[in-house]
Enzyme design. Structure first.
Site, mmCIF file in Angstrom:
data_model
loop_
_atom_site.group_PDB
_atom_site.id
_atom_site.type_symbol
_atom_site.label_atom_id
_atom_site.label_comp_id
_atom_site.label_asym_id
_atom_site.label_seq_id
_atom_site.Cartn_x
_atom_site.Cartn_y
_atom_site.Cartn_z
ATOM 1 N N ASN A 11 94.476 53.950 59.958
ATOM 2 C CA ASN A 11 94.987 53.621 61.293
ATOM 3 C C ASN A 11 95.789 52.326 61.162
ATOM 4 O O ASN A 11 95.205 51.266 60.985
ATOM 5 C CB ASN A 11 93.809 53.448 62.258
ATOM 6 C CG ASN A 11 94.245 52.909 63.606
ATOM 7 O OD1 ASN A 11 95.424 52.952 63.955
ATOM 8 N ND2 ASN A 11 93.286 52.404 64.377
ATOM 9 N N LYS A 13 97.445 50.862 63.428
ATOM 10 C CA LYS A 13 97.478 50.082 64.680
ATOM 11 C C LYS A 13 98.917 49.622 64.961
ATOM 12 O O LYS A 13 99.850 50.340 64.666
ATOM 13 C CB LYS A 13 96.507 48.902 64.602
ATOM 14 C CG LYS A 13 95.124 49.305 64.088
ATOM 15 C CD LYS A 13 94.112 48.247 64.355
ATOM 16 C CE LYS A 13 92.831 48.575 63.607
ATOM 17 N NZ LYS A 13 91.699 47.853 64.126
ATOM 18 N N HIS A 94 90.005 55.252 70.655
ATOM 19 C CA HIS A 94 89.760 54.084 69.810
ATOM 20 C C HIS A 94 89.223 52.949 70.690
ATOM 21 O O HIS A 94 89.661 52.775 71.829
ATOM 22 C CB HIS A 94 91.038 53.655 69.101
ATOM 23 C CG HIS A 94 90.784 52.665 68.015
ATOM 24 N ND1 HIS A 94 90.564 51.329 68.276
ATOM 25 C CD2 HIS A 94 90.670 52.815 66.674
ATOM 26 C CE1 HIS A 94 90.342 50.693 67.132
ATOM 27 N NE2 HIS A 94 90.404 51.574 66.142
ATOM 28 N N GLU A 96 89.784 49.918 70.789
ATOM 29 C CA GLU A 96 90.794 48.975 71.310
ATOM 30 C C GLU A 96 91.452 49.528 72.571
ATOM 31 O O GLU A 96 91.823 48.778 73.469
ATOM 32 C CB GLU A 96 91.819 48.661 70.210
ATOM 33 C CG GLU A 96 91.201 47.755 69.146
ATOM 34 C CD GLU A 96 91.813 47.857 67.768
ATOM 35 O OE1 GLU A 96 92.903 48.447 67.622
ATOM 36 O OE2 GLU A 96 91.174 47.353 66.816
ATOM 37 N N GLU A 166 82.612 54.230 65.015
ATOM 38 C CA GLU A 166 83.156 52.915 64.704
ATOM 39 C C GLU A 166 82.432 51.850 65.532
ATOM 40 O O GLU A 166 82.777 51.638 66.706
ATOM 41 C CB GLU A 166 84.646 52.860 65.038
ATOM 42 C CG GLU A 166 85.487 53.825 64.227
ATOM 43 C CD GLU A 166 86.922 53.327 64.083
ATOM 44 O OE1 GLU A 166 87.376 53.258 62.937
ATOM 45 O OE2 GLU A 166 87.553 52.980 65.087
ATOM 46 N N GLY A 172 87.659 45.330 62.120
ATOM 47 C CA GLY A 172 88.532 44.193 61.855
ATOM 48 C C GLY A 172 87.803 42.874 61.692
ATOM 49 O O GLY A 172 88.423 41.814 61.717
ATOM 50 N N SER A 212 85.757 47.984 58.961
ATOM 51 C CA SER A 212 85.867 47.125 57.773
ATOM 52 C C SER A 212 85.585 47.869 56.460
ATOM 53 O O SER A 212 85.005 47.289 55.532
ATOM 54 C CB SER A 212 84.976 45.890 57.917
ATOM 55 O OG SER A 212 85.408 45.106 59.022
ATOM 56 N N GLY A 233 91.221 50.756 59.018
ATOM 57 C CA GLY A 233 92.295 49.993 59.646
ATOM 58 C C GLY A 233 93.024 49.136 58.629
ATOM 59 O O GLY A 233 93.902 49.599 57.903
HETATM 60 C C1 PEP Z 1 90.010 50.857 62.933
HETATM 61 O O1 PEP Z 1 90.949 50.299 63.458
HETATM 62 O O2 PEP Z 1 89.739 52.009 63.281
HETATM 63 C C2 PEP Z 1 89.239 50.133 61.927
HETATM 64 C C3 PEP Z 1 88.129 50.662 61.488
HETATM 65 O O3 PEP Z 1 89.743 48.923 61.509
HETATM 66 P P1 PEP Z 1 89.224 48.049 60.234
HETATM 67 O O4 PEP Z 1 89.087 48.995 59.072
HETATM 68 O O5 PEP Z 1 90.306 47.044 60.025
HETATM 69 O O6 PEP Z 1 87.931 47.459 60.623
#
Ligand code: PEP
Length: 249
Positions: A11, A13, A94, A96, A166, A172, A212, A233
């Protein structure tokens, strides 16, 4: 035991300009070497068409879709537009978007229905905040299971729908859920899917972990029970970082 093909999804973003298309090509080359798994990159909408023109082995997807067919929704993109641009799938729900765009689980379900009606595959995200997790594992399991049930679209089917767990506190932040936390949550979500969708469909549906994920922790997470892949991400932005995760699958 149901065999589920692993899916490694990136992703991007709100990251990526035309210069990053070189990474799409490099990630596509990684996917070519891994015919035994699925690889998808959810790029910004502006990169869907040029990324799709480059990617032959990885699929290109969108990060969101509007639930309406078309109309007065300034700034939004319809499923038909995404398909025309070359998207094969989309993320919905998601955290966010749930947080910053106030998307509800009902919105998420409606988006998934619309996406599927246009032939897009869907990755549906669920997850708890730190506040909920700190109330204990049982509270977290119940919260995320309820969110999943409320977000499941009409006609949910493993042929086109994938779930991504998630934890919001792990996205992040560099904080990764422990393999035992992931295993317990995925078991709870598997039970919820089986109860809601029936044995065959519920057992066939993939459940990804996201939060992460990196080359350092991917192998352990991806070999945890009921983890059918990862939604990545930050570490999906370059082939150098994404490569070890694809390898670990
Ligand atoms: C995501 O945006 O779905 C995500 C898991 O981000 P990250 O891997 O950066 O934590």
């Amino acid at each position: 035991m149901t065999q589920r093909r692993k899916l490694i999804a990136g992703n991007w973003k709100m990251n990526g300009l035309a210069a990053q298309l070189e990474d799409v090509s490099a990630i596509d080359a990684l996917a070519r070497g891994r015919g035994d798994i699925d690889v998808v990159l959810f790029v910004p909408a502006t990169l869907i068409a040029p990324a799709a023109a480059r990617a032959k082995h990885a699929a290109i997807g969108a990060q969101d879709v509007h639930q309406a067919e078309s109309g007065a929704f300034t700034g939004n993109l319809s499923a038909a537009m995404l398909v025309e641009a070359g998207a094969k799938g989309t993320i919905v729900g998601h955290s966010e978007r749930r947080q910053y765009q106030q998307e509800t689980s009902a919105d998420v379900a409606a988006k998934a229905v619309r996406a599927h009606a246009h032939g897009l595959s869907v990755v549906l995200c669920v997850g708890e905040t730190l506040d909920t997790r700190e109330q204990g594992d049982d509270v977290a399991h119940a919260f995320v299971s309820d969110q999943l049930v409320a977000s499941l679209p009409e006609g949910a089917d493993a042929a086109w729908l994938t779930i991504a767990y998630e934890p919001v506190w792990a996205i992040g932040t560099g904080k990764v859920a422990s393999p035992s936390q992931v295993e317990a949550m995925h078991a709870a979500l598997r039970a919820t899917l089986v109860k809601t969708l029936g044995d065959a469909n519920g057992n066939a549906m993939r459940i990804l972990y996201g939060g992460s994920v990196s080359g350092d922790n991917a192998a352990e997470l991806l070999h945890t029970a009921n983890v059918d892949g990862a939604l990545v991400g930050g570490a999906s932005l370059t082939a150098a970082k994404f490569g070890p995760i694809v390898e670990a699958a």
